[in-house]
Structures are given as C-alpha cells and as structure tokens.
Design a protein around this motif. Structure first.
Motif, PDB file in Angstrom:
ATOM      1  N   TRP A  16      36.888 -16.857  35.198  1.00  0.00           N
ATOM      2  CA  TRP A  16      35.590 -16.399  34.710  1.00  0.00           C
ATOM      3  C   TRP A  16      34.488 -17.392  35.041  1.00  0.00           C
ATOM      4  O   TRP A  16      33.366 -17.008  35.363  1.00  0.00           O
ATOM      5  CB  TRP A  16      35.642 -16.113  33.205  1.00  0.00           C
ATOM      6  N   PHE A  17      34.795 -18.676  34.973  1.00  0.00           N
ATOM      7  CA  PHE A  17      33.805 -19.676  35.348  1.00  0.00           C
ATOM      8  C   PHE A  17      33.440 -19.533  36.823  1.00  0.00           C
ATOM      9  O   PHE A  17      32.261 -19.583  37.190  1.00  0.00           O
ATOM     10  CB  PHE A  17      34.316 -21.092  35.063  1.00  0.00           C
ATOM     11  N   SER A  18      34.420 -19.315  37.678  1.00  0.00           N
ATOM     12  CA  SER A  18      34.164 -19.139  39.113  1.00  0.00           C
ATOM     13  C   SER A  18      33.280 -17.929  39.363  1.00  0.00           C
ATOM     14  O   SER A  18      32.355 -17.982  40.181  1.00  0.00           O
ATOM     15  CB  SER A  18      35.475 -18.984  39.887  1.00  0.00           C
ATOM     16  N   LYS A  19      33.551 -16.830  38.658  1.00  0.00           N
ATOM     17  CA  LYS A  19      32.721 -15.635  38.818  1.00  0.00           C
ATOM     18  C   LYS A  19      31.291 -15.908  38.347  1.00  0.00           C
ATOM     19  O   LYS A  19      30.332 -15.506  38.992  1.00  0.00           O
ATOM     20  CB  LYS A  19      33.315 -14.454  38.048  1.00  0.00           C
ATOM     21  N   TYR A  20      31.171 -16.597  37.226  1.00  0.00           N
ATOM     22  CA  TYR A  20      29.848 -16.943  36.695  1.00  0.00           C
ATOM     23  C   TYR A  20      29.074 -17.780  37.700  1.00  0.00           C
ATOM     24  O   TYR A  20      27.903 -17.514  37.994  1.00  0.00           O
ATOM     25  CB  TYR A  20      30.026 -17.698  35.370  1.00  0.00           C
ATOM     26  N   VAL A  21      29.722 -18.781  38.273  1.00  0.00           N
ATOM     27  CA  VAL A  21      29.066 -19.661  39.235  1.00  0.00           C
ATOM     28  C   VAL A  21      28.652 -18.882  40.479  1.00  0.00           C
ATOM     29  O   VAL A  21      27.571 -19.106  41.035  1.00  0.00           O
ATOM     30  CB  VAL A  21      29.985 -20.855  39.578  1.00  0.00           C
ATOM     31  N   LEU A  22      29.475 -17.942  40.927  1.00  0.00           N
ATOM     32  CA  LEU A  22      29.106 -17.118  42.083  1.00  0.00           C
ATOM     33  C   LEU A  22      27.877 -16.267  41.778  1.00  0.00           C
ATOM     34  O   LEU A  22      26.991 -16.109  42.617  1.00  0.00           O
ATOM     35  CB  LEU A  22      30.274 -16.240  42.512  1.00  0.00           C
ATOM     36  N   TRP A  23      27.802 -15.715  40.564  1.00  0.00           N
ATOM     37  CA  TRP A  23      26.629 -14.929  40.163  1.00  0.00           C
ATOM     38  C   TRP A  23      25.383 -15.812  40.146  1.00  0.00           C
ATOM     39  O   TRP A  23      24.321 -15.409  40.607  1.00  0.00           O
ATOM     40  CB  TRP A  23      26.838 -14.303  38.787  1.00  0.00           C
ATOM     41  N   VAL A  24      25.510 -17.012  39.602  1.00  0.00           N
ATOM     42  CA  VAL A  24      24.383 -17.943  39.566  1.00  0.00           C
ATOM     43  C   VAL A  24      23.918 -18.239  40.993  1.00  0.00           C
ATOM     44  O   VAL A  24      22.734 -18.181  41.293  1.00  0.00           O
ATOM     45  CB  VAL A  24      24.745 -19.261  38.833  1.00  0.00           C
ATOM     46  N   ARG A 119      13.043 -29.360  39.993  1.00  0.00           N
ATOM     47  CA  ARG A 119      13.318 -30.759  39.651  1.00  0.00           C
ATOM     48  C   ARG A 119      14.412 -30.862  38.581  1.00  0.00           C
ATOM     49  O   ARG A 119      15.269 -31.744  38.632  1.00  0.00           O
ATOM     50  CB  ARG A 119      12.014 -31.412  39.154  1.00  0.00           C
ATOM     51  N   SER A 120      14.398 -29.947  37.616  1.00  0.00           N
ATOM     52  CA  SER A 120      15.411 -29.957  36.551  1.00  0.00           C
ATOM     53  C   SER A 120      16.813 -29.732  37.115  1.00  0.00           C
ATOM     54  O   SER A 120      17.766 -30.387  36.687  1.00  0.00           O
ATOM     55  CB  SER A 120      15.111 -28.870  35.522  1.00  0.00           C
ATOM     56  N   VAL A 121      16.935 -28.816  38.058  1.00  0.00           N
ATOM     57  CA  VAL A 121      18.249 -28.560  38.668  1.00  0.00           C
ATOM     58  C   VAL A 121      18.711 -29.798  39.432  1.00  0.00           C
ATOM     59  O   VAL A 121      19.868 -30.212  39.317  1.00  0.00           O
ATOM     60  CB  VAL A 121      18.219 -27.330  39.605  1.00  0.00           C
ATOM     61  N   TYR A 152      24.435 -32.679  33.091  1.00  0.00           N
ATOM     62  CA  TYR A 152      25.203 -32.148  34.221  1.00  0.00           C
ATOM     63  C   TYR A 152      25.841 -30.801  33.865  1.00  0.00           C
ATOM     64  O   TYR A 152      25.868 -29.885  34.671  1.00  0.00           O
ATOM     65  CB  TYR A 152      26.275 -33.161  34.639  1.00  0.00           C
ATOM     66  N   SER A 153      26.307 -30.671  32.645  1.00  0.00           N
ATOM     67  CA  SER A 153      26.954 -29.417  32.234  1.00  0.00           C
ATOM     68  C   SER A 153      25.951 -28.268  32.131  1.00  0.00           C
ATOM     69  O   SER A 153      26.346 -27.102  32.135  1.00  0.00           O
ATOM     70  CB  SER A 153      27.693 -29.594  30.906  1.00  0.00           C
ATOM     71  N   ARG A 154      24.665 -28.566  32.090  1.00  0.00           N
ATOM     72  CA  ARG A 154      23.621 -27.535  32.014  1.00  0.00           C
ATOM     73  C   ARG A 154      23.103 -27.119  33.389  1.00  0.00           C
ATOM     74  O   ARG A 154      22.159 -26.347  33.493  1.00  0.00           O
ATOM     75  CB  ARG A 154      22.450 -28.045  31.165  1.00  0.00           C
ATOM     76  N   ARG A 155      23.727 -27.606  34.466  1.00  0.00           N
ATOM     77  CA  ARG A 155      23.208 -27.356  35.810  1.00  0.00           C
ATOM     78  C   ARG A 155      23.148 -25.873  36.158  1.00  0.00           C
ATOM     79  O   ARG A 155      22.216 -25.436  36.824  1.00  0.00           O
ATOM     80  CB  ARG A 155      23.999 -28.138  36.852  1.00  0.00           C
ATOM     81  N   HIS A 156      24.099 -25.065  35.699  1.00  0.00           N
ATOM     82  CA  HIS A 156      24.082 -23.638  36.030  1.00  0.00           C
ATOM     83  C   HIS A 156      23.003 -22.868  35.269  1.00  0.00           C
ATOM     84  O   HIS A 156      22.262 -22.102  35.888  1.00  0.00           O
ATOM     85  CB  HIS A 156      25.476 -23.028  35.819  1.00  0.00           C
ATOM     86  N   PRO A 157      22.858 -23.060  33.961  1.00  0.00           N
ATOM     87  CA  PRO A 157      21.731 -22.405  33.289  1.00  0.00           C
ATOM     88  C   PRO A 157      20.376 -22.859  33.849  1.00  0.00           C
ATOM     89  O   PRO A 157      19.448 -22.054  33.965  1.00  0.00           O
ATOM     90  CB  PRO A 157      21.876 -22.817  31.821  1.00  0.00           C
ATOM     91  N   LEU A 158      20.276 -24.118  34.238  1.00  0.00           N
ATOM     92  CA  LEU A 158      19.026 -24.598  34.823  1.00  0.00           C
ATOM     93  C   LEU A 158      18.772 -23.948  36.189  1.00  0.00           C
ATOM     94  O   LEU A 158      17.630 -23.655  36.542  1.00  0.00           O
ATOM     95  CB  LEU A 158      19.039 -26.125  34.953  1.00  0.00           C
ATOM     96  N   ALA A 159      19.846 -23.702  36.946  1.00  0.00           N
ATOM     97  CA  ALA A 159      19.698 -23.004  38.234  1.00  0.00           C
ATOM     98  C   ALA A 159      19.211 -21.571  38.002  1.00  0.00           C
ATOM     99  O   ALA A 159      18.371 -21.067  38.754  1.00  0.00           O
ATOM    100  CB  ALA A 159      21.021 -23.018  38.999  1.00  0.00           C
ATOM    101  N   CYS A 160      19.709 -20.930  36.941  1.00  0.00           N
ATOM    102  CA  CYS A 160      19.225 -19.579  36.598  1.00  0.00           C
ATOM    103  C   CYS A 160      17.753 -19.625  36.203  1.00  0.00           C
ATOM    104  O   CYS A 160      16.975 -18.749  36.596  1.00  0.00           O
ATOM    105  CB  CYS A 160      20.048 -18.981  35.465  1.00  0.00           C
ATOM    106  N   ASP A 161      17.356 -20.635  35.434  1.00  0.00           N
ATOM    107  CA  ASP A 161      15.952 -20.794  35.062  1.00  0.00           C
ATOM    108  C   ASP A 161      15.082 -20.962  36.310  1.00  0.00           C
ATOM    109  O   ASP A 161      13.986 -20.397  36.390  1.00  0.00           O
ATOM    110  CB  ASP A 161      15.753 -22.004  34.141  1.00  0.00           C
TER     111      ASP A 161
END
Length: 176
Positions: A16-24, A119-121, A152-161
């Motif tokens: 599920w994490f891999s799928k989430y990262v692919l969507w991001v 910059r946040s990402v 670092y753990s927030r990198r994916h939500p920040l990429a979505c932002d």
C-alpha cells in the motif's frame, strides 16, 4: 505463526505504501507537466511518463495486469532515478526552471506559494540525509535528529502540497 502474520502484515503495508508513493509521483509529474504546458514548453518525455503510469494502468484488467504492472513498477525507476531509489520521490523541477516557468505563467502571488512548496519538498528530502549523518556522527541532540526524521517522513504529503500549489497557481493564472 506470529512471525508469519507479522511478515504478511508488513508485506501488505509495503504494497500500500508503494501504491501511495506511485500516486504521489504521478500527481507531481502531472502538475509539473501542466505547468510546462501552460508556459508553452510541453515536455514529451514527461507526458509519456505520466501516460504510462496513469492510475487506470495500475488497476488494469486481470488479463493485462502483469504487463501493465511491470511497466508501472519500472517507470519510476526509469523516470525518477536516484530520487526514487533514495527517497521514493518523483523528479522535481530545478529551481531555475521552476522560476522561469512560473514567470511565464503569470500570477506572482501564487508563484511564491509554489516556490515555498518546492523548497519544503527539497528540505524534507535532504532532512533524511542530515538525520542519518547526525545519528551516525552523534553531532546533534536526539531531539534535532528526531525533528529531521519527522520532516523526512512528511516528504510525500509535502510533494502532494507542491502539486496542489502548482494546480492552484495555474487555476489563478487561467482566470486572468
């Protein structure tokens, strides 16, 4: 039995994490493609990458599933390279490229938000390396190391932002 359940649960979590990262990644690539296109500089390589990895491809029919999944799993590595291997992040526009594209697409107030999100990402991506270095060398207090790991753990939500701020910027620019 307990160990087997743990491994099975861990496998599901990773899937599920891999799928989430692919969507991001798909969302970030699509937003950056839209920004390039709005600036009059469509990127055929990026267009091809987002077409190969559309959400529909990931959930393809059972008959074509193995072929499409192999393409989808290979596409991030081909497109994103080291970013994907190290941080499971999509490729991001270079700072100068981003500034140029934002200038070509108009609105300066929303362009500032895009720059901050970008910059946040980048900060989040580099926080992992910094935390690892601090941990190994003992050069920082544990609270500082934890702060960097949390960033670092927030990198994916920040990429979505970041992708969302690009979409907002383009929406504002289209109204003008």
């Amino acid at each position: 039995m307990r160990r087997e359940r743990w491994f099975r649960a861990e496998g599901v979590r990773e899937m599920w994490f891999s799928k989430y990262v692919l969507w991001v990644g798909w969302w970030v690539d699509t937003a950056q493609l839209a920004l390039r296109s709005a600036a009059g500089e469509p990127d055929s390589e990026l267009r091809e990458a987002t077409a190969v990895r559309t959400p529909e491809t990931w959930q393809g029919s059972e008959r074509g599933r193995s072929f499409s999944l192999r393409l989808v799993q290979r596409a991030p590595l081909l497109r994103w390279g080291e970013n994907w291997i190290n941080d499971s992040l999509p490729w991001l526009l270079a700072h100068d490229d981003l500034d140029r594209l934002l200038a070509l697409t108009g609105d300066t107030s929303s362009a500032r938000a895009v720059r901050l999100a970008h910059r946040s990402v980048l900060d989040a991506r580099h926080a992992g390396d910094l935390a690892l270095e601090q941990e190994e060398s003992g050069s920082a207090a544990m609270c500082e190391v934890d702060r960097n790991w949390n960033l670092y753990s927030r990198r994916h939500p920040l990429a979505c932002d970041y992708a969302n701020t690009i979409a907002d910027h383009l929406r504002i620019a289209a109204r003008r």
